[in-house]
Enzyme design. Sequence first.
Site, PDB file in Angstrom:
ATOM      1  N   ARG A  93      -0.403   5.333   1.122  1.00  0.00           N
ATOM      2  CA  ARG A  93      -0.655   6.206   2.274  1.00  0.00           C
ATOM      3  C   ARG A  93      -2.136   6.549   2.304  1.00  0.00           C
ATOM      4  NH1 ARG A  93       2.479   6.067   6.057  1.00  0.00           N
ATOM      5  NH2 ARG A  93       1.762   8.091   6.801  1.00  0.00           N
ATOM      6  N   HIS A 111      -7.571  -0.298  -7.033  1.00  0.00           N
ATOM      7  CA  HIS A 111      -7.484  -1.164  -5.855  1.00  0.00           C
ATOM      8  C   HIS A 111      -7.666  -2.617  -6.299  1.00  0.00           C
ATOM      9  CE1 HIS A 111      -7.801  -2.369  -1.693  1.00  0.00           C
ATOM     10  NE2 HIS A 111      -8.826  -3.110  -2.042  1.00  0.00           N
ATOM     11  N   GLU A 145     -13.066   8.108   2.652  1.00  0.00           N
ATOM     12  CA  GLU A 145     -13.048   6.779   3.246  1.00  0.00           C
ATOM     13  C   GLU A 145     -12.076   5.883   2.468  1.00  0.00           C
ATOM     14  OE1 GLU A 145     -16.085   8.138   2.084  1.00  0.00           O
ATOM     15  OE2 GLU A 145     -16.220   9.128   4.042  1.00  0.00           O
TER      16      GLU A 145
HETATM   17  C1  GRF Z   1      -1.497  -2.526  -7.459  1.00  0.00           C
HETATM   18  O1  GRF Z   1      -1.875  -3.821  -7.103  1.00  0.00           O
HETATM   19  C2  GRF Z   1      -2.633  -1.578  -7.179  1.00  0.00           C
HETATM   20  O2  GRF Z   1      -3.895  -2.159  -7.320  1.00  0.00           O
HETATM   21  C3  GRF Z   1      -2.409  -1.224  -5.734  1.00  0.00           C
HETATM   22  O3  GRF Z   1      -1.024  -1.181  -5.580  1.00  0.00           O
HETATM   23  C4  GRF Z   1      -0.398  -2.002  -6.567  1.00  0.00           C
HETATM   24  C5  GRF Z   1       0.572  -1.121  -7.300  1.00  0.00           C
HETATM   25  O4  GRF Z   1       1.414  -1.837  -8.135  1.00  0.00           O
HETATM   26  N1  GRF Z   1      -3.089  -0.003  -5.427  1.00  0.00           N
HETATM   27  P1  GRF Z   1       2.448  -1.054  -9.045  1.00  0.00           P
HETATM   28  O5  GRF Z   1       3.344  -0.239  -8.119  1.00  0.00           O
HETATM   29  O6  GRF Z   1       1.681  -0.172  -9.974  1.00  0.00           O
HETATM   30  O7  GRF Z   1       3.224  -2.113  -9.778  1.00  0.00           O
END
Ligand code: GRF
Length: 227
Positions: A93, A111, A145
């Site tokens: 979100r 990320h 951002e």
């Molecule tokens: C990961 O790829 C993370 O970088 C991104 O969302 C994904 C989460 O994976 N923000 P998980 O739910 O921790 O397995």
Amino acid sequence: MSDKKLVILISGNGSNLQAIIDSVTESYIQADIAAVISNRGDAYGLIRAQLNDIPTHTIEHTQYTKRTEFDKALQICIDQYQPDLLILAGFLRILSADFVQHYHAKILNIHPSLLPKYPGLNTHQQALDAGDTSHGTTVHFVTPELDSGPLVIQASQEITSAHRASNEPALQLASEILEQEHIIYPLAIKWFIEDRLKLSQNGAELDGELLRVPKQLQTIQSEDKPH
Ligand code: GRF
């Protein structure tokens, strides 16, 4: 164990959540996971938390017509735990500026790209389509951002001809990068909990030094290497 408290926000599988739970259990991160909160009731991460006796909450974003109302409900839920650090672990979100400001310098996100490249979704496919030879993942402080904010640590993953030749190149890449996330996210959280990592007016600082470029997992000292 220190008395510092973590609250973790998730939306899905929660493999990063699991890596953090394991790191706390092993005292690699000396903190308490006060609660796990999901915006989806079917997030598997909720089960991971419950299996570890961690309080869980679901706040369905679909129940709110305005983003700010959802964020307010989320904030009220989080604030009952007074966390030292709020961790976004696959929380899908976008958060309003007021919400982010409320937890200023106390929110981390992970990320799946080498930020500032590829904020947003479909990062693996974007890296493949661009012909990149290197891809990866980044932990950063959260600012209003999207997928922005001072960078803390990255792990890189070479994109090889074997990736490109596989049936599902983006999936293959995603699973390899996820493994790296399970190393760098607990490490960044550990730094924060040990007061080594801070967000100052100038940016992210580790051990009092401004991180002009993010730390790279592949080059950090062995003493900082995770278990
Ligand atoms: C990961 O790829 C993370 O970088 C991104 O969302 C994904 C989460 O994976 N923000 P998980 O739910 O921790 O397995």
